[in-house]
Design a protein around this motif. Structure first.
Motif, short mmCIF file in Angstrom:
data_model
loop_
_atom_site.label_atom_id
_atom_site.label_comp_id
_atom_site.label_asym_id
_atom_site.label_seq_id
_atom_site.Cartn_x
_atom_site.Cartn_y
_atom_site.Cartn_z
N GLN A 78 0.81 -1.21 0.00
CA GLN A 78 0.00 0.00 0.00
C GLN A 78 0.85 1.27 0.00
N LYS A 80 3.36 3.76 -1.54
CA LYS A 80 4.02 4.24 -2.76
C LYS A 80 5.52 4.44 -2.59
N LEU A 91 1.01 2.59 -8.65
CA LEU A 91 -0.31 2.09 -8.26
C LEU A 91 -0.15 1.03 -7.18
N PRO A 92 -0.32 1.41 -5.92
CA PRO A 92 -0.32 0.41 -4.85
C PRO A 92 -1.59 -0.44 -4.98
N THR A 93 -1.49 -1.71 -4.58
CA THR A 93 -2.68 -2.57 -4.67
C THR A 93 -3.09 -3.18 -3.33
N GLY A 94 -2.15 -3.33 -2.41
CA GLY A 94 -2.48 -4.01 -1.16
C GLY A 94 -2.83 -5.48 -1.32
#
Lengths: 180, 180, 180, 180
Positions: A78, A80, A91-94
């Protein structure tokens, strides 16, 4: 009102997060550079090793005026802040390692450089999704093994083997333009 | 070698895929426009309604030379072809409505316009992730209800209510610059 | 060769991971118990608070011979060891808070007890997916606010308000049997 | 109050959704049967081919009183109705092929039978996650190629090759009990 636009093709470069050798770094940089020079966007997993080298090559090509594609990093976490410094769009996705699938979904074709089991899963996903997969056969790892192989019988083509960054991106262009 | 770069902030605009009224379309366009004017990237779910209107406003602002942020569409399916025509970068996910979470993860702040249960889930996710949420309070739907509310006790702030696109993006800027 | 079988309905219980009051613990336990007594499976997010209390009530009912449904915990992380001790089947996901969506996808109906923004996102997802949502209206949090509300216009029904665990599970049964 | 419980180990069986030969069906059935006989749960992708055959073998073993593990099907779509009829617990995900990763996350070990690119991605994920992978080497497909291979250098062990269902499940038991 209509706004003129043109969506570029997006190419993923997948490979190890840690590079075992200097020549692989240069190879990955060249792949990133060629993708930008071909007028396409680059997407990677946003971290180090092959991902960072490809992004650096892309950023350098763009800084040199050789293209205007976007350099995208799709992160597992999450934050950056862990992205390599060459991504334009982080684009963080977690989603943890499930982000590997998103790197593939986000791309029109996948180029693999060296690579371990994470890269192998990305090649397998791209195959399942019907996307062209190009392996730099001289880079070792899974890229060294998959060139010329069919990953199963659902497709009649093969993972394409390339001996250089220029050849790899030329193969991607041919595939995406329907020339092959 | 270092390449100078600067990663822009990315703002999500979330709202209904079908717009119930013309004035909402103009409002969503203005939000997209203001995000570009503020030097930020726009991310949406890539489809119609609020997503398309915001992207159109952003594309128009950029065509007018008012910023150079990227317009990103994160799609639920695998087919780029269904994206609205204003996205620069189209990211298919194949994850269905789970892509709503990715829109939020990809952004630094979320602006909601009108909106049904999908938008509500996005506001709730943004809240969980500690990201600023701005609701256009005059737009109806969940945006009309959430302005000024705390979604639970984990945060001491509230969903911020804004009466205009300009105010919404000013609130986002303040939040992201730590001014508030 | 055919093997006789019957797939039970699966009900999710969603609510805060930390319980603010003893009476909520008893309420969540009763919901879990009633789900097992109704011959259904229970699915939760596998952690503490409402999730643990519901699972404990379910395990107790089953130990008492009042049903044989499975108690499923769908975890955000990769480590089974953090699940509460009442789950029969622990499913790590490694997807972080995206597992909330999987809890909803895995269920035929959702019961919410108290709850903050995570629970709100689960109610919103269930609504989007067309699944019955029952809120324990006396439990506070989002459950206290959503009973009787329509989350948007895509459905003509409402979040159903229940004043007790028995009433909540009776509403679920009616919904799933098409009696309502 | 404490409720006695014991969480079973869960084993995934991965392989082609369409079986090319009758003997593979029997092999997959036997793997499912042995998993139940070993006191473990079975998890598959819930559809046909290897997934259905393994589930059928498991259901038959359980109907014969040879174990009480749960048979779990984790589906790519949202519709429970497409699951094979041998699953006790059907978990729709709505995540498309990303559900392959969830099958692996949900399991403590993975057994692969034949298999194309989807199975390959599952083996690669299991390897990344540090989980034992057992390949039925006589079944062809990727299972026929991966036995004895290390998928990368992060682990010092290998994909374990097994020549029979009994041997495969014995290897899983040894791995999970730390005997190896």
């Amino acid at each position: 009102m209509a706004v003129p636009f043109s969506v570029k093709a997006t190419v993923a470069v997948c490979g190890s997060g840690r590079l075992p050798a200097q020549e692989l770094e240069e190879l990955a940089e060249s792949v990133g550079e060629e993708i930008i020079r071909a007028g396409m966007n680059l997407v990677t997993g946003g971290l180090g090793g092959v991902m960072e080298a490809a992004s650096r090559g892309a950023a350098r090509a763009r800084a040199g005026g050789h293209g205007d594609g976007t350099i995208v990093g799709i992160l597992p976490g999450q934050d950056k802040g862990v992205a390599n410094p060459y991504c334009d769009l982080i684009l963080p996705t977690g989603l943890g390692i499930a982000r590997n699938l998103l790197v593939v979904q986000a791309s029109d074709a996948v180029v693999i450089v060296h690579g371990g089991s994470g890269t192998l899963s990305e090649a397998a996903f791209a195959w399942q999704l019907g996307k062209p997969v190009v392996a730099l056969t001289g880079s070792g790892g899974w890229a060294g093994k998959l060139g010329g192989q069919r990953l199963d019988s659902r497709r009649s083509d093969s993972v394409l083997g390339a001996r250089s960054a220029v050849e790899a991106v030329a193969l991607v262009r041919d595939e995406l333009s329907g020339l092959r």
